[in-house]
Motif scaffolding. Structure first.
Motif, PDB file in Angstrom:
ATOM      1  N   TYR A  87      10.252  27.550  62.918  1.00  0.00           N
ATOM      2  CA  TYR A  87       9.868  26.155  62.722  1.00  0.00           C
ATOM      3  C   TYR A  87      11.056  25.240  63.013  1.00  0.00           C
ATOM      4  CZ  TYR A  87       5.871  27.907  59.992  1.00  0.00           C
ATOM      5  OH  TYR A  87       4.735  28.551  59.583  1.00  0.00           O
ATOM      6  N   ALA A  88      10.748  24.016  63.372  1.00  0.00           N
ATOM      7  CA  ALA A  88      11.748  22.953  63.378  1.00  0.00           C
ATOM      8  C   ALA A  88      11.363  21.998  62.261  1.00  0.00           C
ATOM      9  CB  ALA A  88      11.751  22.247  64.723  1.00  0.00           C
ATOM     10  N   LEU A  89      12.148  20.979  62.075  1.00  0.00           N
ATOM     11  CA  LEU A  89      11.789  19.962  61.093  1.00  0.00           C
ATOM     12  C   LEU A  89      11.324  18.712  61.825  1.00  0.00           C
ATOM     13  CD1 LEU A  89      14.729  20.366  58.552  1.00  0.00           C
ATOM     14  CD2 LEU A  89      12.328  20.907  58.147  1.00  0.00           C
ATOM     15  N   SER A  90      10.367  18.024  61.209  1.00  0.00           N
ATOM     16  CA  SER A  90      10.004  16.700  61.685  1.00  0.00           C
ATOM     17  C   SER A  90      10.227  15.797  60.491  1.00  0.00           C
ATOM     18  CB  SER A  90       8.543  16.678  62.138  1.00  0.00           C
ATOM     19  OG  SER A  90       8.219  15.416  62.651  1.00  0.00           O
ATOM     20  N   GLY A  91      11.422  15.217  60.416  1.00  0.00           N
ATOM     21  CA  GLY A  91      11.833  14.573  59.169  1.00  0.00           C
ATOM     22  C   GLY A  91      12.172  15.671  58.182  1.00  0.00           C
ATOM     23  N   SER A  92      11.350  15.796  57.143  1.00  0.00           N
ATOM     24  CA  SER A  92      11.593  16.867  56.169  1.00  0.00           C
ATOM     25  C   SER A  92      10.471  17.895  56.171  1.00  0.00           C
ATOM     26  CB  SER A  92      11.718  16.251  54.764  1.00  0.00           C
ATOM     27  OG  SER A  92      10.533  15.540  54.458  1.00  0.00           O
ATOM     28  N   VAL A 128       7.692  28.214  67.407  1.00  0.00           N
ATOM     29  CA  VAL A 128       7.336  29.512  67.984  1.00  0.00           C
ATOM     30  C   VAL A 128       6.322  30.181  67.059  1.00  0.00           C
ATOM     31  CG1 VAL A 128       8.186  31.701  68.869  1.00  0.00           C
ATOM     32  CG2 VAL A 128       9.689  29.726  68.860  1.00  0.00           C
ATOM     33  N   MET A 129       5.184  30.571  67.633  1.00  0.00           N
ATOM     34  CA  MET A 129       4.126  31.196  66.835  1.00  0.00           C
ATOM     35  C   MET A 129       3.686  32.498  67.515  1.00  0.00           C
ATOM     36  SD  MET A 129       1.900  27.757  66.131  1.00  0.00           S
ATOM     37  CE  MET A 129       1.119  28.261  64.611  1.00  0.00           C
ATOM     38  N   ASN A 130       2.788  33.189  66.845  1.00  0.00           N
ATOM     39  CA  ASN A 130       2.236  34.425  67.416  1.00  0.00           C
ATOM     40  C   ASN A 130       0.768  34.206  67.752  1.00  0.00           C
ATOM     41  OD1 ASN A 130       4.634  36.030  66.889  1.00  0.00           O
ATOM     42  ND2 ASN A 130       4.067  35.822  64.751  1.00  0.00           N
ATOM     43  N   GLU A 131       0.384  34.641  68.920  1.00  0.00           N
ATOM     44  CA  GLU A 131      -1.012  34.497  69.330  1.00  0.00           C
ATOM     45  C   GLU A 131      -1.556  35.885  69.684  1.00  0.00           C
ATOM     46  OE1 GLU A 131      -3.343  31.327  72.061  1.00  0.00           O
ATOM     47  OE2 GLU A 131      -1.775  32.461  73.063  1.00  0.00           O
ATOM     48  N   THR A 132      -2.789  36.143  69.230  1.00  0.00           N
ATOM     49  CA  THR A 132      -3.417  37.419  69.570  1.00  0.00           C
ATOM     50  C   THR A 132      -3.889  37.372  71.014  1.00  0.00           C
ATOM     51  OG1 THR A 132      -4.173  37.568  67.301  1.00  0.00           O
ATOM     52  CG2 THR A 132      -5.199  39.064  68.881  1.00  0.00           C
ATOM     53  N   VAL A 133      -3.505  38.358  71.777  1.00  0.00           N
ATOM     54  CA  VAL A 133      -3.933  38.432  73.175  1.00  0.00           C
ATOM     55  C   VAL A 133      -4.492  39.823  73.452  1.00  0.00           C
ATOM     56  CG1 VAL A 133      -2.386  36.685  74.119  1.00  0.00           C
ATOM     57  CG2 VAL A 133      -1.585  39.031  73.875  1.00  0.00           C
ATOM     58  N   TYR A 134      -5.260  39.927  74.485  1.00  0.00           N
ATOM     59  CA  TYR A 134      -5.928  41.189  74.804  1.00  0.00           C
ATOM     60  C   TYR A 134      -5.631  41.601  76.240  1.00  0.00           C
ATOM     61  CZ  TYR A 134      -8.547  40.133  70.584  1.00  0.00           C
ATOM     62  OH  TYR A 134      -8.888  39.845  69.300  1.00  0.00           O
ATOM     63  N   THR A 135      -5.491  42.907  76.407  1.00  0.00           N
ATOM     64  CA  THR A 135      -5.380  43.482  77.746  1.00  0.00           C
ATOM     65  C   THR A 135      -6.725  44.135  78.069  1.00  0.00           C
ATOM     66  OG1 THR A 135      -3.029  43.894  77.492  1.00  0.00           O
ATOM     67  CG2 THR A 135      -4.176  45.176  79.171  1.00  0.00           C
ATOM     68  N   LEU A 136      -7.297  43.733  79.181  1.00  0.00           N
ATOM     69  CA  LEU A 136      -8.588  44.301  79.594  1.00  0.00           C
ATOM     70  C   LEU A 136      -8.327  45.480  80.532  1.00  0.00           C
ATOM     71  CD1 LEU A 136     -11.704  44.189  79.941  1.00  0.00           C
ATOM     72  CD2 LEU A 136     -11.313  42.576  81.817  1.00  0.00           C
ATOM     73  N   PHE A 137      -8.906  46.632  80.187  1.00  0.00           N
ATOM     74  CA  PHE A 137      -8.716  47.800  81.045  1.00  0.00           C
ATOM     75  C   PHE A 137     -10.081  48.404  81.388  1.00  0.00           C
ATOM     76  CE2 PHE A 137      -8.722  49.442  76.734  1.00  0.00           C
ATOM     77  CZ  PHE A 137      -9.521  50.561  76.818  1.00  0.00           C
ATOM     78  N   ALA A 138     -10.095  49.232  82.403  1.00  0.00           N
ATOM     79  CA  ALA A 138     -11.342  49.876  82.826  1.00  0.00           C
ATOM     80  C   ALA A 138     -11.111  51.365  83.040  1.00  0.00           C
ATOM     81  CB  ALA A 138     -11.844  49.242  84.120  1.00  0.00           C
ATOM     82  N   ASP A 139     -12.158  52.131  82.825  1.00  0.00           N
ATOM     83  CA  ASP A 139     -12.156  53.552  83.154  1.00  0.00           C
ATOM     84  C   ASP A 139     -13.040  53.693  84.399  1.00  0.00           C
ATOM     85  OD1 ASP A 139     -12.451  56.215  83.441  1.00  0.00           O
ATOM     86  OD2 ASP A 139     -13.299  56.604  81.462  1.00  0.00           O
TER      87      ASP A 139
END
Lengths: 116, 579
Positions: B62-67, B73-84
């Motif tokens: 986090y940064a501060l905006s005032g106080s 920086v955050m975490n985002e759920t991402v997916y890898t699409l694969f095929a058989d």
């Protein structure tokens, strides 16, 4: 001088000395042979086995319920995180600066401070 | 009737055979269940028991905006699409869906990937969002699957990129706070060891199940103020573009506690696409990792040393002839010197005259020479009190110490120390200079610089870190005199630059850059080191550096306007009423 003989006291324990032993014996008219015994034992083992299997299966079904709930929690947690990211993007400085509200703002020509 | 097998009858032979088979079975079972017990137990465990890693979530930054903390920086759920490819039935349907939903995240040549012979795993798209993954799942296409992962996202884009750093493909933090506090941000993965069914659902049966929950990484709140950082980056890029300078850096600090409010570098990059950066020097935070010869900014520290030891005062005088000789070496003022004759050290500060500060160094000794005692005193102040030429211990990766040659070294002679008096012959970082200068404008207290303001717990509550305590001191009267001297220097030379009603001061610095081990005549490092606030209290310190290949510019012309731009904005942002 004569002495009165002492009265003997029989304790309750002594009176019921054989309390824990069968005092009556009943003999059943039904006689079970070796085959009947074997069948009964097998039946008992089978019933106990079924009870065990039922309980074990029930535990496993709880596992599936638990897994489903955990999966739901994980999905909701993912949704929450994604919404937090979206919220952060929408309130980022660039978005705020480029908003219509910000564009309509003007630089103050004169700033004065009030001393309290 | 008693049944009895007749000896030699077929029934008796059959019974014997059955008995032999039964014995054989019993022996075999005994061998398998008793003797080979461990082996088969291991085989069964390897089939039934699975060890699953519970991934720890990397801490947010986090940064501060005032106080108020705001996420950088955050975490985002991402997916890898694969095929058989072996089980895919509708190749064209998959291609159409993936290209329309995944867009730029889809791999090229999907047709080729989906028809690859003898392959059971082909990645079709990466970094899909949850919404994209759901849209593809709804199509019910056969032969495809998803792998869930996590990636860092930056809601503020490239803001404070060098301060943040990035996380590489192995999940390790590189550069900035990601590298500096990697262990704290990472957390600790958990472990789930359990009997599972065929679908890998953990079951509670069995006595060897283990569940160690993951410990998520710490959420760090930086002392960086989002708004100050943004304005600083803008001011830096505007000026560099205007004058055509290639490189620049700015640091803004709170001198009252050592917290860094902004740290900007130009050119910069976007951490979300760090893998596309072709020049790795963009990852460096020059404020902490590029030691340089600071030039005339150092005169403030030479003057503080002279005043603190009682050798000089701002009103002490010396005879300025434009040149001073040290051990046979002539040291000149910069071209344009007009202040000849008997002048005060305040005048020397105003016009940044090298001779004045070499004279201060001489007066630390016997008044005529930069003696060993003078050099030891300078080293004590520069190294031990102002902490120049050493790591500050800031929580960012890649900090370099620079160097100050001690007088005990053969190179620590009078000529070197005469040069050090006006900022040459030593290597320091901007962070070191700004932190030391903070102690000159806050009453003499040195605070260890920090970029961490606190942390955010799992419930989202902000916990500020304990305030830093100052580590070294100079006399408050010394600090106040130097503060006043730099105020006079600024207001004498740069008349009308600042908003009225505020108390600002500063010192320019222009030095030749060292290129391939030699002073270059075509490269300069232009700096400005200043502060702002009210007469009673300094609210901020700003240091600016402008440099780069073939850049020729002065601190006054190239760096000072950036200071002024930020300073005049900052007094309004910090709600400092004019006096």
């Amino acid at each position: 001088m004569t002495y009165q003989p002492t009265t003997y006291y029989n304790s309750r324990r002594q009176q019921n000395w054989s309390r824990n032993q069968n005092t009556a014996r009943f003999s059943s008219a039904v006689k079970l042979g070796p085959v009947a015994h074997t069948v009964l034992v097998v039946l008992m083992v089978t019933v106990l086995g079924l009870i065990y299997l039922t309980q074990a299966t029930r535990t496993t079904s709880y596992d599936y319920q638990s897994q489903a709930i955990e999966s739901q929690i994980a999905d909701l947690s993912t949704q929450k995180s994604d919404l937090e990211v979206e919220n952060a993007r929408l309130t980022s400085l660039n978005n705020v600066k480029n908003s219509n509200v910000a564009k309509a703002m003007t630089t103050p020509s004169n700033v004065q401070y009030v001393q309290q | 009737m008693k049944l009895e097998l007749i000896k030699g009858s077929r029934s008796r032979i059959l019974a014997g055979c059955l008995m032999a088979v039964a014995v054989l079975f019993a022996v075999r079972l005994f061998y398998i269940q008793i003797i080979q017990h461990d082996y088969y137990q291991q085989l069964a465990d390897s089939e039934q028991i699975k060890r699953l890693t519970i991934p720890a979530q990397r801490g947010m930054i986090y940064a501060l905006s005032g106080s108020q903390p705001v996420p950088l920086v955050m975490n985002e759920t991402v997916y890898t699409l694969f095929a058989d490819p072996a089980t895919v039935t509708d190749v064209q349907g998959i291609i159409k869906t993936v290209e329309s939903v995944a867009g730029g995240n889809a791999r090229p040549n999907l047709d080729k990937l989906l028809t690859t012979p003898n392959s059971r795993y082909q990645i079709l798209a990466t970094k899909l969002t949850t919404a994209q993954a759901e849209a593809i799942k709804k199509k019910g296409l056969e032969g495809i699957g998803f792998q869930q992962g996590s990636q860092r996202v930056y809601p503020e884009g490239g803001l404070a990129a060098q301060t943040l750093g990035f996380v590489d493909a192995n999940g390790d933090g590189q550069y900035g706070i990601e590298g500096g506090l990697d262990a704290e941000l990472k957390g600790k993965n958990g472990l789930l060891q359990s009997v599972t069914d065929i679908a890998s659902v953990p079951l509670t049966i069995g006595s060897r199940n283990v569940k160690q929950p993951a410990v998520n990484g710490k959420n760090v709140v930086l002392s960086i103020d989002r708004n100050i950082q943004s304005y600083t980056e803008g001011a830096l890029s505007r000026q560099l573009t205007k004058i055509g300078a290639p490189d620049g850096s700015v640091i803004v600090m709170n001198p009252q506690n050592g917290q860094v409010l902004a740290m900007a570098n130009w050119p910069t990059y976007d951490p979300s696409t760090f893998n596309t950066v072709t020049n790795p020097s963009y990852f460096n935070n020059s404020v902490i990792s590029s030691p340089y010869e600071p030039g005339s900014d150092i005169k403030t520290f030479t003057m503080a040393t002279g005043i603190d030891t009682g050798a000089v005062t701002p009103d002490s005088t010396y005879n300025n002839t434009g040149v001073v000789n040290i051990d046979g070496i002539d040291i000149h003022n910069a071209p344009g010197d007009t202040q000849f004759g008997n002048i005060t050290f305040q005048t020397a500060m105003n016009w940044s005259l090298n001779t004045g500060f070499v004279t201060v160094a001489e007066r630390l000794g016997d008044g005529q020479n930069i003696t060993l005692k003078a050099r030891q005193t300078m080293y004590d102040y520069f190294y031990n009190r102002f902490k120049l030429g050493q790591l500050t211990g800031i929580q960012l990766a890649g900090e370099l110490p620079g160097i100050i040659i001690p007088p005990s070294s053969p190179d620590g002679n009078a000529v070197r120390y005469s040069n050090m008096a006006f900022g040459q012959g030593l290597d320091v970082t901007m962070l070191q200079v700004a932190s030391a200068f903070s102690s000159l404008v806050n009453g003499g207290k040195y605070y260890k610089p920090t970029v961490v303001a606190g942390s955010v717990d799992e419930y989202g509550d902000y916990h500020p870190a304990a305030p830093e305590t100052p580590t070294t001191y100079i006399k408050p009267s010394t600090a106040n005199q130097v503060r006043d001297m730099t105020h006079v220097a600024r207001t004498t030379v740069f008349v009308g630059a600042d908003r009225p009603g505020y108390y600002m001061g500063g010192k320019t610095g222009t030095s030749q850059a060292i290129v391939n081990g030699r002073y270059s005549n075509t490269d300069t490092v232009a700096t400005y080191l200043g502060y702002g606030g009210t007469k009673n209290e300094t609210k901020y310190v700003i240091m600016v550096r402008v440099s780069g290949p073939h850049f020729m510019g002065s601190g006054a012309a190239a760096a000072m306007p950036i200071f002024t731009d930020i300073s005049n904005w900052l007094v309004r942002y910090l709600n400092i009423p004019p006096q």
